[in-house]
Scaffold this motif. Structure first.
Motif, PDB file in Angstrom:
ATOM      1  N   LEU A 118       0.833  -1.207   0.000  1.00  0.00           N
ATOM      2  CA  LEU A 118       0.000   0.000   0.000  1.00  0.00           C
ATOM      3  C   LEU A 118       0.867   1.256   0.000  1.00  0.00           C
ATOM      4  N   SER A 119       2.072   1.104  -0.513  1.00  0.00           N
ATOM      5  CA  SER A 119       2.966   2.259  -0.658  1.00  0.00           C
ATOM      6  C   SER A 119       2.512   3.108  -1.837  1.00  0.00           C
ATOM      7  N   ALA A 120       2.928   4.356  -1.831  1.00  0.00           N
ATOM      8  CA  ALA A 120       2.703   5.237  -2.970  1.00  0.00           C
ATOM      9  C   ALA A 120       4.049   5.617  -3.556  1.00  0.00           C
ATOM     10  N   PRO A 121       4.194   5.656  -4.881  1.00  0.00           N
ATOM     11  CA  PRO A 121       5.407   6.238  -5.452  1.00  0.00           C
ATOM     12  C   PRO A 121       5.439   7.723  -5.127  1.00  0.00           C
ATOM     13  N   MET A 122       6.613   8.252  -4.842  1.00  0.00           N
ATOM     14  CA  MET A 122       6.700   9.633  -4.360  1.00  0.00           C
ATOM     15  C   MET A 122       7.831  10.412  -5.037  1.00  0.00           C
ATOM     16  N   GLY A 123       7.649  11.724  -5.100  1.00  0.00           N
ATOM     17  CA  GLY A 123       8.713  12.621  -5.512  1.00  0.00           C
ATOM     18  C   GLY A 123       9.546  12.974  -4.297  1.00  0.00           C
ATOM     19  N   MET A 124      10.340  12.014  -3.844  1.00  0.00           N
ATOM     20  CA  MET A 124      11.132  12.146  -2.628  1.00  0.00           C
ATOM     21  C   MET A 124      12.461  11.427  -2.806  1.00  0.00           C
ATOM     22  N   GLY A 125      13.327  11.549  -1.809  1.00  0.00           N
ATOM     23  CA  GLY A 125      14.554  10.788  -1.761  1.00  0.00           C
ATOM     24  C   GLY A 125      14.379   9.547  -0.912  1.00  0.00           C
ATOM     25  N   TYR A 126      15.503   8.973  -0.479  1.00  0.00           N
ATOM     26  CA  TYR A 126      15.472   7.719   0.263  1.00  0.00           C
ATOM     27  C   TYR A 126      14.861   7.889   1.652  1.00  0.00           C
ATOM     28  N   GLU A 127      14.677   9.134   2.090  1.00  0.00           N
ATOM     29  CA  GLU A 127      14.032   9.361   3.387  1.00  0.00           C
ATOM     30  C   GLU A 127      12.623   8.770   3.436  1.00  0.00           C
ATOM     31  N   TYR A 128      12.013   8.542   2.279  1.00  0.00           N
ATOM     32  CA  TYR A 128      10.687   7.926   2.234  1.00  0.00           C
ATOM     33  C   TYR A 128      10.694   6.544   2.885  1.00  0.00           C
ATOM     34  N   LEU A 129      11.841   5.867   2.812  1.00  0.00           N
ATOM     35  CA  LEU A 129      11.964   4.527   3.369  1.00  0.00           C
ATOM     36  C   LEU A 129      12.620   4.530   4.743  1.00  0.00           C
TER      37      LEU A 129
END
Length: 544
Positions: free
Chosen positions: A235-246
């Motif tokens: 249920l993750s979303a692809p994001m306009g982010m860096g590795y901080e998303y994980l």
């Protein structure tokens, strides 16, 4: 490859194996090479060579895109690594207007002579095309911004994170699922870095560094007694982010169902919960078809937004330019001209927004050098606007483009692509729990699953990863086979409640296809949990 096939394969965690075969993604490179960059001064000098050559050959306008596209994918299955890939595509595309017509040429040989020849070729193509032209291109005015920069506001560059750390994370999530009782798990991580430089005869030199990330898994659990199996995607979303998303700091569990991930994603937690849910899914009773009030979580609703709102408000589809490949739109110009077309209930407000925080389609400047912004598409349930680029703006009487131009590679011609299109949250304080307690007979749905929609983006059917029954204001057990059917106008007019901004989350498409030759782009759709009254629901379950 068809867009639906690509979305399915990506969702199943095997998309990266196919990414390496897509020409736009370029050649394999060493991991350490992904951390290098090209000096903006060098790119400006190359751009000026192209712009000057185009003008000297008679171009009335020219723009240059120098692009370095980096892609990294890591794929695992159970306890094994299946694939690791790093690719780079680097070159220049030159687009010109000459004799009122577009011309385009591209090269990956970035010497002065090659760049000049490429620009001259673009002008020759434009002049040859102009011989068949009936209506000259009308380009919306655009001021030059000089030398500007924009970067996705990341905290940690995903390409700087050692591959070992990424592999360890995916395998740890796999192990969490296996320990919890899963039989199979595919796990993948996609990372993209677009280093894009745009220059035009308008006087803009825009240097941009764009980052996107998408973790995804599919878990399967079998029942040995019945030989049945069920799956649940992440249920993750692809994001306009860096590795901080994980690198999650916290998550909130709603009604014991699943964690609400906003700007952080805890893959291990999602894997453990998904496996537990599969046990319930294997035992879920078949849904009784009928009319239900639907409460749709953003993990489900974002795809319905993408298909029933995002695509039909693309102006090129409205005009029929995409009819051969992707279809047209029921939101024809005559409906917009009335200023009264009832798209949805008064609660329904959609905006196009290229500046949305963490959005996949978020950039500072589009691929025509237009500074990006935000605008209304549906206002109080009424169709008020579309999505445009510079040569479309005059059709709607607009003074400027809305900044919706994009190309997926330096070798691709830029054209109109979807911005982040998002449903605005409700203004009154309202939570998903409030929606549940006010529902007598309903369904609570999570996650993207199978779907179908017609060529005009009007009649559709969507299902979900998880579906829970609601009776007399209380959340019940899981049911199987639920898929909701409606037409777009009927569906959005049934919208009766939208949770407030505290529940607002992003979903998105990482590989959205369009055009011939086909290009892919990434786009986000935000929303809060939303309620729809008396929607027709059928049962597609094999258990019936």
């Amino acid at each position: 490859m068809k867009r639906k096939d690509f979305l399915y394969l990506s969702g199943m965690g095997v998309g990266a194996a196919m990414l390496n075969n897509l020409p736009a993604l370029g050649k394999p490179i060493a991991i350490e090479e992904t951390l290098s960059s090209v000096d903006a001064g060098i790119k400006k000098r190359m751009a000026d060579v192209a712009l000057n050559a185009a003008k000297s050959k008679g171009a009335s306008y020219a723009d240059v895109r120098i692009g370095r596209y980096l892609n990294q994918s890591v794929i695992t299955r159970e306890k094994n690594v299946q694939n690791i890939a790093n690719t780079e595509s680097y070159g220049m595309g030159v687009r010109v207007l000459a004799n009122g017509c577009w011309g385009f040429a591209a090269t990956d040989n970035l010497t002065t002579d090659s760049i000049a020849r490429t620009a001259e070729l673009a002008v020759r193509i434009a002049k040859d095309n102009a011989k068949l032209l009936t209506t000259p291109v009308e380009l919306a005015p655009q001021k030059g911004y000089g030398e500007v920069n924009w970067k996705t506001p990341i905290l940690k560059n995903a390409f700087e994170v050692p591959i070992k750390d990424k592999v360890d994370l995916l395998l740890e999530a796999n192990n969490a699922a296996l320990v919890a009782g899963a039989n199979f798990i595919n796990n993948s991580l996609f990372m993209i870095n677009e280093q894009k430089y745009f220059a035009s005869t308008d006087g803009t030199y825009a240097d941009q560094d764009i980052h996107r990330i998408w973790p995804s898994f599919t878990i399967t659990k079998t029942d040995a007694a019945t030989n049945k199996f069920e799956t649940r995607n992440s249920l993750s979303a692809p994001m306009g982010m860096g590795y901080e998303y994980l690198m999650p700091d916290s998550s909130t569990v709603l009604n014991g169902i699943f964690p609400l991930f906003t700007t952080r994603y805890n893959m291990l937690e999602d894997a453990r919960i998904a496996t537990a849910q599969l046990s319930e899914k294997l035992k879920a009773k078949p849904l009784e078809p009928g009319k239900y009030d639907l409460i749709l979580d953003p993990t489900n609703l974002f795809l319905t937004i993408h298909e029933s709102v995002g695509h039909p408000t693309e102006l090129d589809r409205v005009l029929g330019y995409e009819a051969n490949f992707a279809g047209t739109s029921f939101l024809t110009l005559d409906k917009w001209r009335t200023g009264k077309f009832n798209f949805g209930s008064k609660l329904v407000n959609f905006v196009g927004d290229k500046t949305q925080a963490n959005g996949l389609g978020t950039v500072g400047y589009d691929d025509e050098g237009v500074k990006c912004g935000k605008w209304d598409i549906i206002k109080d349930g009424v169709l008020v606007n579309y999505q445009t680029i510079r040569d479309q703006a005059h059709i709607l009487g607009l003074d400027a483009s809305q900044g919706c131009c994009y190309a997926d590679d330096w070798s691709s011609v830029q054209f109109q692509r979807m911005p982040n299109v998002s449903l605005q949250p409700g203004k009154a304080k309202l939570s998903p729990a409030d929606l549940i307690k006010n529902t007598e007979k309903g369904l609570y749905m999570f996650g993207r699953n199978s779907y179908s929609i017609d060529q005009q983006r009007y009649n559709f059917q969507f299902s979900s990863q998880l579906c829970y029954e609601i009776k007399d204001g209380k959340l019940g057990g899981m049911v199987s086979g639920a898929a909701y059917q409606a037409n777009t106008q009927e569906f959005w007019n049934s919208c009766s409640a939208i949770c407030d901004a505290s529940d607002y989350r992003l979903g998105g498409s990482f590989f959205d296809g369009k055009g011939q030759p086909q290009q892919v782009s990434a786009v986000s759709h935000g929303c809060a949990t939303t309620k729809f009254d008396k929607v027709n629901v059928i049962n597609t379950s094999r258990k019936i």
